[in-house]
Design an enzyme around this catalytic site. Structure first.
Site, PDB file in Angstrom:
ATOM      1  N   ARG A  17       0.828  -1.222   0.000  1.00  0.00           N
ATOM      2  CA  ARG A  17       0.000   0.000   0.000  1.00  0.00           C
ATOM      3  C   ARG A  17       0.859   1.268   0.000  1.00  0.00           C
ATOM      4  NH1 ARG A  17      -3.843  -0.955   4.934  1.00  0.00           N
ATOM      5  NH2 ARG A  17      -1.929  -1.946   5.672  1.00  0.00           N
ATOM      6  N   ASN A  35      -6.386  -2.482   2.007  1.00  0.00           N
ATOM      7  CA  ASN A  35      -6.505  -3.940   2.016  1.00  0.00           C
ATOM      8  C   ASN A  35      -7.983  -4.270   2.021  1.00  0.00           C
ATOM      9  OD1 ASN A  35      -3.783  -4.613   2.067  1.00  0.00           O
ATOM     10  ND2 ASN A  35      -3.672  -4.653   4.301  1.00  0.00           N
TER      11      ASN A  35
END
Length: 754
Positions: A17, A35
């Protein structure tokens, strides 16, 4: 335009990320990344050119540890965003996740560990987005701090700032420091009391104990290890006593590659394996052995590995190489809970170096070696688990595959991805059975896989088969059974995408289709079907399970089958037992033949650990070959019975025995046996090819742990024009059975059978 991007693969727990956020910002995209269950979901606003560039970077420039399997892009409802941010995770996408294994400490963290000016100087649990525990501390998905064992530690302001910043600890779920993270302790017995010290003083005390010849338990990334100096004979003997391990060689943990090269020749492929993210124990050919004899005995190989945790590195920098072995007593599950570790102080252990970050999934060190520039796995655990093995075909419905009883490892299959458990141990131990059941429940929950059928070994007495029966009855799902050696061959087929081949399966024991003990098999395998084309001739062996341990007893059975007399006082008892069929079974086992010949030549009479006598036979053969000793000429006679080729093992034993009685060199005989076995494999495969046209051969089963036999078979078969395959992604031993069972289970589903 606004786009939704879904990224699948190893994309959680590897700094993916933060990587996405950096790339998107650099491309002037705005939006969010999160996520989402087992995947990463991106919502981005910007030009199509910038979006195409982002997708390209996601696919081709992933961060260390990440593996991008698939990137899907679709238009989304128009949105406006203030910059690009990482947002809270969701559990909406029900895709089966691909989770990262534990990652070794990275070079950047090691530099900080050794920098007196850094606030994490000598902090033994230092980590970042590129390194540290992952699967071993995971509670559930999505992978966030609150779903790991790190949720017990609140970040200090300095760590919080790094977590929210743009450095390499941005959204690093294991971020911690000496002020807010897990702490190290050292506990030892001082007279009638136990004493405990903390932090850096704990590490210093542990170093003093090791330098003084002590044995300590050290909490690693995913379990406890027993450590001592490999130069101190008495310390190693005390460690053996603590582990209840007689003669099996120990592995040695080295500080760096330079130290390994000083003791062992290392090929480029071996160096790559040693330094890989899995950090396995790698079996290397020993140079001049610098350690005391108690470490590896007469073994021609040394298990060497590099540190994967900063705590290990701190110890190694002060002490040099250390014997490091899992802290469980031999045959029992790993020690990973702190209370059990402290109980080891009642054994000959001088101290416990621990920390308070909880281990949720115990993972032993993986073990591997390189043969012919290809990796041969011996134990698949830390560093490889929980990465899936991809099969060449897909299942109709999720499957549970139980593996075997020895080297227990089960698998959960979804579509074409098999998620194998870590190496669990031997299911004869009740604690291993408990660990099996606990690990299965945990993996079903994390991976969201709920099996619709169970596949197990054909052996009715296997604990794994009994567990499978109970699970199938409890859940009302079908139970499928496959033959042991067929599963071995199928595991190679699954790895290499084969639908048909000749399976050469050599091991100690496996329940045969006719109720006898198989282990020297040539099988024609096609999809879910198997035809037994050839095998070692049956030979009666008494003693049951004792035969696998007592090679001298097995040798007496071979003497009897060969029509030879023997002066051993047990021989008349063996004769009567065989004649009366008392505790006697018919064996076609290559593993037992190795044992019988090892004992016949006086090289090994008892297996204190699995394969010890066979290893002694290989050592003698290899030493003879390297010394230029000519092998004795031996051969296996071949004959057909009921359409199946029979390979005369008693006749071979008799040939070897006559030469031995005449005073032939045991090394020359050992080498002659290996060459005869390899030539027999080539001869039998040639006959099967003539009958069936099949030119692909899968070499499988634990006997092929033998480097010399495997190499000789490869050379002969390839020279004969065969395409030869072997296990590379799963262990050569019973650790591969769950994969073979999965492959056969898929074909059985397709054909509607069971």
């Amino acid at each position: 335009m606004t786009w939704t991007v879904t990224v699948r693969g190893v994309v959680q727990g590897v700094g993916f990320r933060p990587f996405v956020a950096r790339q998107a910002s650099a491309l002037s995209l705005t939006g969010t990344v999160r996520n989402n269950g087992g995947v990463v979901t991106i919502v981005a606003n910007g030009s199509k050119e910038a979006m195409d560039a982002l997708v390209h970077r996601l696919s081709c420039v992933a961060p260390p540890g990440a593996v991008v399997a698939d990137v899907q892009v679709s238009p989304a409802e128009e949105g406006a965003f203030d910059g690009f941010s990482i947002v809270s995770s969701e559990d909406g996408d029900r895709a089966v996740p691909v989770l990262p294994p534990d990652l070794p400490v990275c070079d950047d963290c090691l530099r900080e560990l050794g920098d007196p000016q850094n606030r994490r100087y000598r902090y033994p649990l230092i980590s970042c987005v590129s390194c540290g525990p992952r699967y071993s501390i995971l509670k559930d998905i999505p992978y966030d701090r609150e779903t790991t064992a790190m949720d017990a530690f609140d970040m200090c302001p300095a760590c919080e700032a790094e977590y929210q910043g743009n450095g390499r600890r941005r959204h690093a779920q294991t971020i911690s420091c000496p002020d807010c993270g897990p702490q190290v302790t050292f506990t030892w017995t001082d007279g009638p009391k136990r004493r405990t010290i903390h932090r850096d003083e704990a590490v210093k005390q542990a170093v003093q104990v090791l330098k003084a010849g002590g044995v300590i338990a050290v909490k690693g990334m995913a379990g406890y290890q027993l450590c001592c100096s490999p130069y101190d004979e008495e310390a190693v003997r005390r460690l053996r006593k603590a582990k209840s391990r007689e003669g099996k060689p120990f592995a040695v943990l080295y500080p760096d590659m330079t130290a390994i090269r000083a003791h062992c020749p290392v090929s480029p492929a071996e160096e790559e394996l040693l330094g890989s993210p899995a950090r396995p124990i790698v079996l290397l050919r020993k140079g001049k052995d610098p350690f005391c004899r108690a470490v590896a005995g007469e073994s021609r190989e040394l298990g060497a590995f590099l540190p994967c945790t900063p705590l290990q590195k701190l110890l190694l920098d002060e002490c040099g190489p250390l014997v490091a072995t899992s802290a469980n007593e031999s045959g029992r599950p790993m020690v990973f809970e702190d209370g059990n570790a402290l109980s080891m102080l009642d054994r000959p252990v001088d101290g416990v170096l621990s920390h308070d970050r909880e281990i949720l999934t115990p993972l032993d060190d993986s073990v591997a070696r390189v043969i012919g520039k290809k990796v041969q796995l011996i134990r698949r655990a830390r560093g490889y688990v929980p990465l899936p093995v991809t099969l060449p075909v897909k299942t109709k419905a999720d499957l549970l595959t139980m593996g075997g009883d020895l080297k227990s490892c089960f698998g959960l299959l979804h579509e074409d991805s098999l998620y194998l458990s870590q190496h669990l141990g031997d299911l004869d131990d009740e604690r291993t059975q408990t660990l099996f059941e606990h690990t299965l429940a945990r993996m079903e929950r994390i991976f969201r896989i709920h099996p619709s059928a169970v596949v197990c070994d054909l052996h009715p007495g296997y604990q794994s088969a009994r567990l499978a029966q109970a699970l199938a009855q409890k859940q009302g799902i079908p139970l499928l059974k496959v033959q042991h050696h067929h599963a071995h061959a199928a595991s190679v087929m699954a790895e290499h995408g084969l639908s048909r081949c000749i399976g050469v399966a050599f091991d100690g024991t496996g329940y045969g289709m006719d109720g006898t003990v198989w282990g020297g098999e040539f099988l024609l395998c096609e999809e879910e079907r198997m035809t037994r084309m050839a095998h070692l001739s049956y030979l009666p062996i008494c003693g049951g399970d004792q035969a696998a341990k007592d090679a001298s007893l097995t040798s007496l059975c071979y003497h009897l089958a060969a029509g030879e007399e023997c002066e051993d006082e047990r021989f008349p008892l063996v004769r009567r037992a065989v004649e009366a069929k008392i505790n006697v079974a018919a064996y076609s086992s290559m593993g037992r033949l190795f044992d019988g010949i090892s004992a016949r030549l006086g090289l090994g009479k008892r297996n204190r650990y699995e394969g010890e006598c066979a290893q002694a036979l290989e050592n003698a053969a290899t030493a003879a070959k390297e010394a230029g000793v000519a092998p004795m000429s031996l051969s296996f006679p071949l004959s057909k019975r009921n359409g199946i080729l029979q390979i005369g093992q008693a006749e071979l034993f008799s040939q070897l025995g006559r030469y031995s009685d005449e005073g032939a060199n045991p090394g020359a005989l050992a080498l002659g046996f290996h060459e005869a076995a390899a030539q027999m494999v080539a001869n039998v495969c040639r006959q099967i090819r003539a009958e069936t046209g099949e030119n692909k051969v899968a070499l499988c089963g634990g006997v092929f742990f033998n480097r010399l036999l495997l190499t000789e078979c490869l050379d002969r078969l390839q020279a004969d024009g065969f395409s030869v395959y072997r296990n590379e992604k799963t262990p050569v031993n019973d650790g591969s059975l769950a994969l073979g069972q999965a492959y056969l289970g898929i074909w059985m589903q397709k054909k509607g059978g069971g």
